[in-house]
Design an enzyme around this catalytic site. Structure first.
Site, PDB file in Angstrom:
ATOM      1  N   ARG A  12       0.817  -1.197   0.000  1.00  0.00           N
ATOM      2  CA  ARG A  12       0.000   0.000   0.000  1.00  0.00           C
ATOM      3  C   ARG A  12       0.863   1.265   0.000  1.00  0.00           C
ATOM      4  NH1 ARG A  12      -4.909   1.514  -1.254  1.00  0.00           N
ATOM      5  NH2 ARG A  12      -5.543   3.330  -0.080  1.00  0.00           N
ATOM      6  N   ARG A  62     -10.243   0.856  -0.604  1.00  0.00           N
ATOM      7  CA  ARG A  62      -9.184   1.766  -0.150  1.00  0.00           C
ATOM      8  C   ARG A  62      -8.869   2.769  -1.259  1.00  0.00           C
ATOM      9  NH1 ARG A  62      -4.657  -1.696   2.950  1.00  0.00           N
ATOM     10  NH2 ARG A  62      -4.226   0.311   3.891  1.00  0.00           N
ATOM     11  N   ARG A 115       5.283  -9.222   6.248  1.00  0.00           N
ATOM     12  CA  ARG A 115       5.235  -7.886   5.651  1.00  0.00           C
ATOM     13  C   ARG A 115       5.434  -6.798   6.706  1.00  0.00           C
ATOM     14  NH1 ARG A 115       0.182  -6.486   2.699  1.00  0.00           N
ATOM     15  NH2 ARG A 115       1.317  -4.564   2.990  1.00  0.00           N
ATOM     16  N   ASP A 136      -5.615  -0.858  13.240  1.00  0.00           N
ATOM     17  CA  ASP A 136      -4.612  -1.918  13.069  1.00  0.00           C
ATOM     18  C   ASP A 136      -4.481  -2.803  14.311  1.00  0.00           C
ATOM     19  OD1 ASP A 136      -4.166  -0.876  10.591  1.00  0.00           O
ATOM     20  OD2 ASP A 136      -2.313   0.154  11.124  1.00  0.00           O
TER      21      ASP A 136
HETATM   22  N1  EPU Z   1      -9.891   7.041   2.266  1.00  0.00           N
HETATM   23  C1  EPU Z   1     -10.630   7.592   1.248  1.00  0.00           C
HETATM   24  N2  EPU Z   1      -9.950   8.269   0.266  1.00  0.00           N
HETATM   25  C2  EPU Z   1      -8.606   8.408   0.265  1.00  0.00           C
HETATM   26  C3  EPU Z   1      -7.869   7.828   1.308  1.00  0.00           C
HETATM   27  C4  EPU Z   1      -8.524   7.149   2.308  1.00  0.00           C
HETATM   28  O1  EPU Z   1     -11.850   7.479   1.208  1.00  0.00           O
HETATM   29  O2  EPU Z   1      -8.073   9.034  -0.654  1.00  0.00           O
HETATM   30  C5  EPU Z   1     -10.592   6.322   3.354  1.00  0.00           C
HETATM   31  C6  EPU Z   1     -10.225   4.850   3.426  1.00  0.00           C
HETATM   32  O3  EPU Z   1     -11.034   4.092   2.561  1.00  0.00           O
HETATM   33  C7  EPU Z   1     -10.434   4.531   4.869  1.00  0.00           C
HETATM   34  C8  EPU Z   1     -10.051   5.824   5.568  1.00  0.00           C
HETATM   35  O4  EPU Z   1     -10.135   6.851   4.575  1.00  0.00           O
HETATM   36  O5  EPU Z   1     -11.789   4.283   5.097  1.00  0.00           O
HETATM   37  C9  EPU Z   1      -8.683   5.832   6.199  1.00  0.00           C
HETATM   38  O6  EPU Z   1      -7.705   5.447   5.255  1.00  0.00           O
HETATM   39  P1  EPU Z   1      -6.203   5.939   5.367  1.00  0.00           P
HETATM   40  O7  EPU Z   1      -5.884   6.684   4.124  1.00  0.00           O
HETATM   41  O8  EPU Z   1      -5.999   6.604   6.670  1.00  0.00           O
HETATM   42  O9  EPU Z   1      -5.435   4.571   5.362  1.00  0.00           O
HETATM   43  P2  EPU Z   1      -4.238   4.127   4.451  1.00  0.00           P
HETATM   44  O10 EPU Z   1      -3.316   5.280   4.202  1.00  0.00           O
HETATM   45  O11 EPU Z   1      -4.738   3.354   3.297  1.00  0.00           O
HETATM   46  C10 EPU Z   1      -2.708   3.568   6.490  1.00  0.00           C
HETATM   47  C11 EPU Z   1      -1.903   2.396   6.937  1.00  0.00           C
HETATM   48  C12 EPU Z   1      -2.855   1.290   7.370  1.00  0.00           C
HETATM   49  C13 EPU Z   1      -3.744   1.802   8.480  1.00  0.00           C
HETATM   50  C14 EPU Z   1      -4.468   3.062   8.056  1.00  0.00           C
HETATM   51  C15 EPU Z   1      -5.292   3.717   9.145  1.00  0.00           C
HETATM   52  C16 EPU Z   1       0.090   2.537   5.570  1.00  0.00           C
HETATM   53  C17 EPU Z   1       0.881   1.996   4.466  1.00  0.00           C
HETATM   54  N3  EPU Z   1      -1.070   1.934   5.825  1.00  0.00           N
HETATM   55  O12 EPU Z   1      -3.499   3.113   5.393  1.00  0.00           O
HETATM   56  O13 EPU Z   1      -2.030   0.256   7.872  1.00  0.00           O
HETATM   57  O14 EPU Z   1      -4.711   0.825   8.806  1.00  0.00           O
HETATM   58  O15 EPU Z   1      -3.508   4.040   7.573  1.00  0.00           O
HETATM   59  O16 EPU Z   1      -4.498   4.017  10.227  1.00  0.00           O
HETATM   60  O17 EPU Z   1       0.493   3.468   6.244  1.00  0.00           O
HETATM   61  C18 EPU Z   1      -1.502  -1.964   8.452  1.00  0.00           C
HETATM   62  O18 EPU Z   1      -0.388  -1.536   8.813  1.00  0.00           O
HETATM   63  O19 EPU Z   1      -1.906  -3.131   8.704  1.00  0.00           O
HETATM   64  C19 EPU Z   1      -2.390  -1.073   7.717  1.00  0.00           C
HETATM   65  C20 EPU Z   1      -3.434  -1.508   7.036  1.00  0.00           C
END
Ligand code: EPU
Length: 422
Positions: free
Chosen positions: A95, A124, A399, A307
């Site tokens: 991701r 996502r 991972r 998480d």
């Molecule tokens: N969202 C949108 N539009 C966007 C971006 C996000 O609608 O453009 C929504 C997502 O669908 C979700 C929410 O906003 O419902 C939060 O998503 P966020 O963008 O915060 O998550 P992410 O960047 O995809 C990161 C971590 C995840 C962690 C989340 C929340 C990384 C690489 N991943 O994901 O980590 O769960 O933030 O804290 O930093 C993990 O480590 O197991 C993992 C999944």
């Protein structure tokens, strides 16, 4: 029948002893990508030795960055980038590859990535990242599964994020660090890795203020200089080990962590009857069992982290009473509970809520990890269960957790990696 790797856990052994927490996975992915913004070599310390970091380093190498590794440290020389198109097959593995787009846009004015991979835990989208890049003046094409962005020069602006997104906040921050003029990000995420990335950018001479609040101000800089930076400890690894200690009725002291990042979890563990003591960068977790059921609702930081929802719900399967778990961030993050039903757990899942009725104990069974944190949750379930638990797909765990089975074994767990027939 082909042979596959599995983790086999003989449960029922309390974890006892000391363990060192590793550097943050999600922080490392953001900070490594941010290194591409620099005009000089940078050294990053305390990177975890995990698959996602290996893949990102390989992606950066293929973009032309020179990388020298020395244990958990890496020196990245991004001066001679030769490509702005990260290898799609590698981007799809994690991701965090989306950060390369913000970094490339800021550094060379163009980038192209396929929709990033990562754990399948629900929809996502990355529309907020794209919205931010467009607001900064980039042209972004989002077609056929590819996102291509280019600009003749980013210009600072106001970006109001429609939802609180960690990835979106960091990605816009990366691009804005090299835009002309000032950018304000409203409704920004406040997670520790947002703050850590801002601190790293500032160590390179960027001017980012307000990270950790919901308004971040960035004054764009034309040149960023080299530095040495140490990434913060992993909040989710800390939490996973804390939960594992409680689940096995153990006594574990975690070193090198940041207790302030763990408040949401520590408060829930205390509510369950687990003893949690904090001092400087050390957390000791002790439990004699008799855990009480609690209710969990995941939220953006400083709320209960999504998480840790999966590992925590493993612990709740044996708490006394009925717990409810509401997942507000991702829409498919309960697959681990389906697997735990095979181990005797009682859980009713409807949409984004799980109701868990605590049982006196779990029984070992063959189960499959569907994603990284589901894998961690199943490890915790296996450590609690009587008999043997075989966890398929341990590569998901690799991972994000460095040599988890070795470190749990050192704490007294009976866990080993074996090749088995599928
Ligand atoms: N969202 C949108 N539009 C966007 C971006 C996000 O609608 O453009 C929504 C997502 O669908 C979700 C929410 O906003 O419902 C939060 O998503 P966020 O963008 O915060 O998550 P992410 O960047 O995809 C990161 C971590 C995840 C962690 C989340 C929340 C990384 C690489 N991943 O994901 O980590 O769960 O933030 O804290 O930093 C993990 O480590 O197991 C993992 C999944």
């Amino acid at each position: 029948m082909p042979f596959v790797e599995k983790l086999v856990i003989h449960g029922g052994h309390p974890l006892r002893g000391d363990v060192q927490v590793r550097g943050g996975k999600n922080t490392s992915l953001a900070v490594l990508s941010a290194a591409l913004l620099c005009d000089e070599p940078v050294t990053l310390e305390n990177l975890p030795d995990i698959e996602d970091v290996h893949v990102l380093l390989e992606l950066m190498r293929r973009l032309g960055a020179r990388i020298q590794r020395s244990g958990r440290n890496a020196t990245i020389d991004p001066r001679q980038l030769t490509s702005h198109r990260p290898a799609p097959e590698l981007c799809r593995k994690l991701r965090g590859s989306y950060y390369l787009l913000g970094a490339l846009l800021g550094r060379v004015g163009e980038g192209a990535i396929p929709y990033p991979g990562g754990c399948e835990i629900g929809a996502r989208p990355i529309d907020q990242h794209i919205k931010g890049f467009r607001a900064l003046g980039a042209e972004v094409d989002d077609r056929y599964g590819m996102v291509e962005a280019r600009t003749t020069g980013l210009v600072g602006t106001e970006v109001f994020l429609d939802c609180v997104t960690v990835g979106g906040t960091i990605n816009v921050m990366l691009a804005a660090a090299r835009a002309q003029g000032n950018t304000m990000i409203f409704n920004a995420a406040k997670e520790p890795h947002v703050v850590d990335t801002a601190n790293f950018l500032n160590s390179m001479g960027a001017r980012v203020r307000g990270a950790g609040t919901d308004v971040i101000r960035i004054r764009g800089t034309q040149r960023l200089h080299g530095c040495t930076y140490t990434v913060i400890p992993d909040q989710i690894e800390t939490g996973t080990l804390m939960i594992a200690a409680a689940a096995t009725q153990g006594d574990v002291t975690l070193h090198g962590c940041i207790p302030a990042h763990m408040e949401a979890l520590s408060a829930k563990l205390l509510e369950m009857g687990v003893r949690v003591d904090e001092q400087d960068d050390v957390i000791r977790v002790r439990s004699l069992g008799g855990h009480r059921a609690v209710n969990i609702k995941t939220q953006a930081y400083p709320g209960f982290p999504t998480d840790l929802q999966q590992p925590m719900s493993a612990l709740l399967t044996t708490a006394s009473g009925t717990s409810t778990v509401v997942e507000t961030i991702f829409d498919k993050r309960f697959k681990h509970l389906d697997e735990m039903l095979r181990m005797g757990a009682r859980a009713h899942i409807s949409d984004r809520m799980a109701v868990i009725e605590g049982m006196p104990g779990l029984l070992g069974a063959p189960v499959y990890a569907s994603d990284l944190r589901a894998g961690a949750a199943l490890v915790i379930a296996g450590l609690m269960a009587s008999g043997d638990t075989e966890i398929g797909n341990p590569q998901y765990i690799d991972r994000g957790y460095e040599k988890l089975e070795e470190r749990l074994s050192a704490l007294g767990a009976q866990i080993r990696r074996v090749m088995m027939q599928e």
